[in-house]
Write a protein that holds these residues in place. Structure first.
Motif, mmCIF file in Angstrom:
data_model
loop_
_atom_site.group_PDB
_atom_site.id
_atom_site.type_symbol
_atom_site.label_atom_id
_atom_site.label_comp_id
_atom_site.label_asym_id
_atom_site.label_seq_id
_atom_site.Cartn_x
_atom_site.Cartn_y
_atom_site.Cartn_z
ATOM 1 N N ALA A 82 72.001 57.423 -22.999
ATOM 2 C CA ALA A 82 71.306 56.212 -22.580
ATOM 3 C C ALA A 82 69.827 56.267 -22.929
ATOM 4 O O ALA A 82 69.200 55.233 -23.125
ATOM 5 C CB ALA A 82 71.484 56.007 -21.076
ATOM 6 N N THR A 83 69.260 57.479 -22.983
ATOM 7 C CA THR A 83 67.836 57.574 -23.287
ATOM 8 C C THR A 83 67.563 57.377 -24.769
ATOM 9 O O THR A 83 66.453 57.039 -25.161
ATOM 10 C CB THR A 83 67.261 58.960 -22.910
ATOM 11 N N GLY A 84 68.573 57.632 -25.596
ATOM 12 C CA GLY A 84 68.374 57.493 -27.036
ATOM 13 C C GLY A 84 67.685 58.689 -27.661
ATOM 14 O O GLY A 84 67.355 58.681 -28.840
ATOM 15 N N TYR A 85 67.430 59.738 -26.862
ATOM 16 C CA TYR A 85 66.828 60.957 -27.413
ATOM 17 C C TYR A 85 67.837 62.087 -27.346
ATOM 18 O O TYR A 85 68.706 62.091 -26.473
ATOM 19 C CB TYR A 85 65.603 61.378 -26.592
ATOM 20 N N ASP A 86 67.669 63.065 -28.213
ATOM 21 C CA ASP A 86 68.488 64.261 -28.130
ATOM 22 C C ASP A 86 67.771 65.231 -27.188
ATOM 23 O O ASP A 86 67.023 66.102 -27.622
ATOM 24 C CB ASP A 86 68.659 64.869 -29.520
ATOM 25 N N LEU A 87 67.982 65.026 -25.911
ATOM 26 C CA LEU A 87 67.210 65.746 -24.897
ATOM 27 C C LEU A 87 67.241 67.254 -25.084
ATOM 28 O O LEU A 87 66.210 67.926 -24.980
ATOM 29 C CB LEU A 87 67.708 65.387 -23.496
ATOM 30 N N LEU A 88 68.416 67.793 -25.379
ATOM 31 C CA LEU A 88 68.514 69.240 -25.534
ATOM 32 C C LEU A 88 67.647 69.726 -26.681
ATOM 33 O O LEU A 88 67.060 70.802 -26.618
ATOM 34 C CB LEU A 88 69.967 69.675 -25.722
ATOM 35 N N HIS A 89 67.588 68.904 -27.709
ATOM 36 C CA HIS A 89 66.759 69.296 -28.839
ATOM 37 C C HIS A 89 65.285 69.200 -28.495
ATOM 38 O O HIS A 89 64.477 70.024 -28.911
ATOM 39 C CB HIS A 89 67.088 68.437 -30.061
ATOM 40 N N VAL A 90 64.937 68.195 -27.707
ATOM 41 C CA VAL A 90 63.542 68.055 -27.273
ATOM 42 C C VAL A 90 63.145 69.283 -26.467
ATOM 43 O O VAL A 90 62.093 69.884 -26.694
ATOM 44 C CB VAL A 90 63.350 66.777 -26.428
ATOM 45 N N ILE A 91 64.021 69.668 -25.539
ATOM 46 C CA ILE A 91 63.714 70.835 -24.703
ATOM 47 C C ILE A 91 63.562 72.072 -25.571
ATOM 48 O O ILE A 91 62.636 72.863 -25.388
ATOM 49 C CB ILE A 91 64.825 71.052 -23.655
ATOM 50 N N GLU A 92 64.454 72.207 -26.520
ATOM 51 C CA GLU A 92 64.382 73.379 -27.390
ATOM 52 C C GLU A 92 63.060 73.413 -28.156
ATOM 53 O O GLU A 92 62.442 74.469 -28.299
ATOM 54 C CB GLU A 92 65.560 73.394 -28.361
ATOM 55 N N SER A 93 62.619 72.247 -28.610
ATOM 56 C CA SER A 93 61.346 72.205 -29.322
ATOM 57 C C SER A 93 60.206 72.659 -28.422
ATOM 58 O O SER A 93 59.312 73.390 -28.856
ATOM 59 C CB SER A 93 61.050 70.785 -29.804
ATOM 60 N N VAL A 94 60.240 72.213 -27.179
ATOM 61 C CA VAL A 94 59.183 72.617 -26.248
ATOM 62 C C VAL A 94 59.245 74.121 -26.038
ATOM 63 O O VAL A 94 58.219 74.811 -26.073
ATOM 64 C CB VAL A 94 59.321 71.875 -24.896
ATOM 65 N N GLU A 95 60.465 74.636 -25.836
ATOM 66 C CA GLU A 95 60.617 76.079 -25.633
ATOM 67 C C GLU A 95 60.086 76.859 -26.842
ATOM 68 O O GLU A 95 59.406 77.878 -26.677
ATOM 69 C CB GLU A 95 62.089 76.428 -25.384
ATOM 70 N N ASN A 96 60.386 76.351 -28.018
ATOM 71 C CA ASN A 96 59.906 77.041 -29.215
ATOM 72 C C ASN A 96 58.384 77.036 -29.297
ATOM 73 O O ASN A 96 57.770 78.045 -29.639
ATOM 74 C CB ASN A 96 60.490 76.396 -30.470
ATOM 75 N N ALA A 97 57.810 75.890 -28.984
ATOM 76 C CA ALA A 97 56.350 75.798 -29.026
ATOM 77 C C ALA A 97 55.731 76.763 -28.025
ATOM 78 O O ALA A 97 54.712 77.397 -28.297
ATOM 79 C CB ALA A 97 55.905 74.362 -28.745
ATOM 80 N N LEU A 98 56.369 76.888 -26.864
ATOM 81 C CA LEU A 98 55.852 77.806 -25.848
ATOM 82 C C LEU A 98 56.044 79.257 -26.278
ATOM 83 O O LEU A 98 55.208 80.113 -25.998
ATOM 84 C CB LEU A 98 56.555 77.579 -24.509
#
Lengths: 315, 315
Positions: free
Chosen positions: A128-144
């Motif tokens: 429903a959000t239209g985003y790949d939430l898991l991928h977004v989280i993974e990107s944040v984790e990678n940046a951290l």
DNA sequence: ACCATTTACGTAAGCACTTACGTAATATAT
DNA sequence: ATATATTACGTAAGTGCTTACGTAAATGGT
């Protein structure tokens, strides 16, 4: 009005926590409504035991990302419900090996349809959000992983502290400060030697008149550090008499003073800056190394007892 | 190997918690490294007081999203540090009004550069991901506001339960089950009346032979519910003798049985289904209403003492 | 004006973990 | 072989909140 939302990036942690709580509480509510005698917090443990078989307490702890006392608790609780049982490792009598009982296995299996439904619900939300939430989280984790908030912030803070420090050149009104700051740290780490007394009592004669310079660091209208550039010859200046007051340490003041000395030597068209220091002063040595100074052999006896080695920077 | 990541959607709550902890712990570490005597958990409270001025404990609690005992704790801790002070509301002596002291205000102000740096670091992280993280979170929150995980999952689970229930028509081998299930609930809520005994002892003569039908719900090879369609006349069937065993309740069995009765009446080209029930049976009444039954006045005395009102469904 | 209800707050207890620490068993170094 | 270090686990205490509950003050209905 949603304060956490209003605060934006600064309250991101709280906002994520709120979201996480919402997910976890709902799952807990689902279990309860289905009258399943299974606690959501046991899930990771059970899932691991189901898929990978028996394990020791510490293995479980590191695998599922809880502390080992938490695992001990889970296992004790689940043992009471006869969902897990213990067995011997055979080699190591310290180990308490844990595996699912038949009851545990079949309970976990009977949970599968419900888990699938929870998963589908979460997927529905994400869709429903239209985003790949898991991928977004993974990107944040990678940046951290690359560099965490702490280090990113620290870098900025250091820069701010450096910017806040003003470097002043010598003037007669600062003469006493030069002596005070140096005596402060000499007394703390070593002792005041003859040569120190000579230079600190009359920097004009001993440093300035010989073509050197004394720098001061001013932070919020207070002199918090000093450092001298002593002329050795046309080609070489010595960085000496660096002192930063206790309470201003960790604010990059030493670095800024050292840079002032290096800059001074450079403006005089010198080709190297030398210094003498002591292995005990680890923080100072680290600073010098970060600026490019390298250890060099002692060519002759130092004027100071405290000197244990020399460093040199080629300009 | 990262178990939480592997688990995907099912462990989204844990994954968000882990991420949130990472943010919050880093911020805490930053404060500590700067030797600031300010706890990160006080932030929301302080920020609110700074921007909106003095408030009472409960107002603060609802504004910043903590429970009031948490606010009491924060205020007590901050009072010890002389960061907040109390004042009288003037009208209401129960209220403990709280505001920042001058020390609190200036501490918060001195924190601003650091906060800005944290914010910039977070922004940097977000930028690195290439997603508008705050917007993603907001979308998830909106989707949850619309319908939460609990309700989304429950809907799916109900459907599964309904699908798992098989509806059987009457056969002589099931005769005893009809009696057993009805006696079970009659004894629990009311008492077995004369008319009950008559019908439950010989459903073939009392229901089937008169053009009615008895349905049974089978769940995993066990008969867990029953319900009768009693023919009143060519146009009307009565839904009666519904009983679902205790441990199978909440699995939509009543609904499925009721639908079987309605379907039966429809197949016989009847135009209405009636039933008698009791206000005390709230769950049952809710079910009937959800199927379209409406309360109707009692046209004549019921055969049953327990009946308090009638309902009707127009086909 | 009086009594029931509601509200504001404080305190206690609980929760779901964590960190810190102690003990016994095992591994490693000399 | 023996001392030392490390590992595995259990227990206690702490943390950062929450829910539950009790009391005093205010409000509201009659």
């Amino acid at each position: 009005m949603d304060i956490i939302k209003e605060l934006g990036e600064i309250a991101l942690g709280s906002r994520l926590k709120r979201l996480s709580d919402r997910f976890m509480q709902d799952v807990s509510k689902i279990y309860k409504s289905q009258k399943i005698s299974f606690e959501p917090r046991w899930f990771a443990l059970t899932n691991y035991l189901y898929n990978y078989g028996g394990s020791s307490i510490l293995d479980l702890a590191s695998s599922i990302g809880f502390s080992h006392p938490a695992v001990v608790q889970f296992v004790n609780q689940m043992e009471k419900e006869k969902l897990v049982e213990e067995f011997d490792d055979g080699n190591d009598r310290r180990k308490r090996m844990v595996r699912l009982t038949e009851k545990g296995k079949s309970l976990f299996e009977s949970l599968q349809p419900l888990l699938k439904e929870i998963e589908d619900s979460v997927k529905e939300i994400i869709q429903a959000t239209g985003y790949d939430l898991l991928h977004v989280i993974e990107s944040v984790e990678n940046a951290l992983d690359e560099k965490d908030i702490y280090n990113r912030t620290l870098k900025r803070t250091k820069q701010r502290h450096m910017d806040a420090v003003e470097i002043l050149r010598y003037s007669p009104v600062l003469k006493e400060q030069f002596k005070r700051l140096n005596y402060e740290w000499l007394k703390k780490y070593f002792k005041v030697e003859k040569e120190d007394e000579k230079i600190l009592s009359d920097p004009e004669k001993e440093i300035i008149d010989k073509g050197g310079e004394v720098f001061f660091a001013r932070l919020e209208n207070e002199i918090v550090g000093t450092c001298a550039a002593i002329k050795i010859n046309d080609d070489t200046y010595e960085l000496a008499k660096m002192a930063v007051t206790e309470k201003a340490q960790g604010r990059q003041i030493g670095k800024k003073l050292a840079l002032a000395v290096i800059g001074f030597a450079y403006s005089k068209k010198a080709s190297k800056v030398t210094l003498e220091t002591n292995r005990r002063l680890q923080a100072a040595v680290n600073l010098y190394e970060s600026l490019g100074f390298k250890s060099v052999p002692m060519d002759k006896e130092s004027k100071y007892e405290r000197t244990t080695f020399k460093m040199k920077l080629e300009l």
